[in-house]
Design an enzyme around this catalytic site. Structure first.
Site, mmCIF file in Angstrom:
data_model
loop_
_atom_site.group_PDB
_atom_site.id
_atom_site.type_symbol
_atom_site.label_atom_id
_atom_site.label_comp_id
_atom_site.label_asym_id
_atom_site.label_seq_id
_atom_site.Cartn_x
_atom_site.Cartn_y
_atom_site.Cartn_z
ATOM 1 N N ASP A 124 -32.478 -16.996 16.920
ATOM 2 C CA ASP A 124 -32.334 -16.485 15.547
ATOM 3 C C ASP A 124 -33.655 -16.112 14.880
ATOM 4 O OD1 ASP A 124 -29.539 -16.493 15.189
ATOM 5 O OD2 ASP A 124 -29.567 -18.677 15.009
ATOM 6 N N ASP A 184 -24.563 -11.189 18.171
ATOM 7 C CA ASP A 184 -25.504 -11.330 17.049
ATOM 8 C C ASP A 184 -26.956 -11.168 17.508
ATOM 9 O OD1 ASP A 184 -23.180 -12.918 17.205
ATOM 10 O OD2 ASP A 184 -23.713 -14.110 15.476
#
Ligand code: GLY
Length: 409
Positions: A124, A184
């Site tokens: 992330d 993602d």
């Protein structure tokens, strides 16, 4: 292999025609955003104090993420995947308004995340460091931010496995998956492309391209909808499972995931000019925009195949990501006028009944997002990333209206 299906604009308009005359005042929405951001800023210190007192010894909360079901502010530590959105939002607000006060606030909240540049436990990094330091660097040219971006890219690169040809997304859930890669993850490639541009070291670019190619090969169904999680055997690089984590079912199309795919391949095209990525983004756009379950206001249900449609929660965050991605895609594709019209439709909806009342929602801007329906968390709530991508899309909309280049790196 991927092939191009040109989006027939007329056919698409038949499926999802926006109502005539949809428009909104950018100035009014910005004013609301400023009102709300000021409220959020005021509420943060006491909320942080409260959370620290309730969980002493836990990592310090630094960035607002959402609201609890009873309406309390959820503030997350730097290591949370959403920590970069509020600082990034403040940078975008400074860009949109030209006001120094928002830049000062952006700097303050950005600084709190610097430690993440060496956190190698997650993919992330782009969400955390690029939305904050990356946006800050674009707007300030601060060399200290450049150094953070480069360190973050070095750290993220340690998660690349040549045998699989992908970055490893998650270290958690290893009881379920051996080498999970989630759609993602495409969003975090932006950080790697930027690192090559800033350093001249092509290593990061090559990793981003390899990841995009592997994802293109393995994550998509024939209709160009995306799986959420693809699991690999790290020794052979073979796909072992195609599943979901936040979607309704393994074979369903989780709405935000489709947004990540659209935006991800659009940014890959921006950075590489490889037409394969452009075709992929166009094909994903076609899946989204012609889907019979896309509501008339253009704001998706949390999953395109959610069983209770039309009585399912919406996901305004998915709409914001898709609208922002469509605006950029509109500048590259022969279908551009239609993409822009569809993005305008989504933005008009978001700027209407999805906008928080002045002073409401503890200072968040957009209502009605869904974090994880299967997890039973963050259902029909404000989310910091909905606000971030909405503000980004607002700036892109404004640039397009002025005939100017989009504000991207
Ligand atoms: N990246 C996690 C999510 O989209 O919810």
């Amino acid at each position: 292999m991927s092939y191009r299906i040109l989006l027939p604009a007329a056919a698409l308009a038949l499926v999802a025609a926006p109502a005539a005359g949809q428009s909104f005042s950018q100035r009014k929405v910005l004013k609301r955003a400023e009102t709300q951001a000021a409220i959020l800023q005021r509420q943060l210190p006491p909320a942080i104090q409260q959370q620290v007192a309730a969980a002493p010894g836990k990592p310090v909360p630094v960035s607002p993420r959402s609201l609890t079901p009873t309406g309390e502010l959820i503030v997350v530590p730097a290591r949370d995947w959403t920590s970069g959105f509020f600082p990034g939002y403040l940078w975008l607000l400074s860009e949109a308004t030209g006001k120094a006060q928002w830049q000062a606030a952006a700097r303050e909240y950005t600084a709190r995340l610097e430690g993440e540049k060496t956190n190698a436990t997650t993919h992330d990094m782009g969400f955390k460091v690029y939305c904050s330091f990356g946006t800050g660097y674009r707007l300030s040219n601060d060399p200290a931010y450049r150094a953070v971006i480069l360190q973050a890219a070095r750290t993220l690169s340690t998660r690349f496995y040549p045998k699989v040809g992908s970055l490893l997304s998650w270290d958690h859930s290893r009881d379920k998956w051996a080498f999970p890669v989630i759609i993602d993850n495409m969003m975090n490639l932006e950080l790697l492309f930027a690192a090559t541009r800033l350093s001249g070291d092509s290593t990061y670019y090559k990793i981003a391209v390899a990841h995009a190619n592997t994802t293109l090969k393995n994550h998509f169904r024939p209709d160009y909808s995306s799986y959420h999680v693809v699991d690999y055997d790290s020794a052979s690089g073979r796909v072992t499972k195609r599943q979901t984590h936040q979607g309704y079912a393994h074979e369903s199309a989780w709405a935000r995931g489709q947004g990540w795919a659209l935006y991800g391949y659009t940014l890959c095209y921006r950075e590489t000019k490889n037409p394969v990525y452009l075709r992929q983004a166009e094909n994903v756009a076609r899946f989204i925009l012609t889907h019979p379950n896309l509501p008339a206001d253009g704001v998706p249900y949390w999953d395109f195949n959610a069983p209770g449609i039309p009585n399912e929660p919406r996901d305004a965050s998915a709409a914001a990501v898709i609208a922002s991605g469509l605006y950029e895609l509109s500048t590259y594709s022969p279908n551009g006028a239609e993409y822009r019209r569809q993005a305008d439709r989504m933005m008009s909806s978001l700027a209407g009944k999805y906008l928080a009342k002045p002073g409401g929602s503890r200072g968040f801007l957009l209502l009605h997002s869904t974090g994880s329906k299967p997890g039973g968390t963050e259902i029909d709530v404000p989310l910091s990333y909905a606000d971030y991508y909405f503000m980004e899309a607002l700036l892109r909309r404004k640039s397009l209206a002025a005939g100017a280049a989009l504000p991207v790196q």
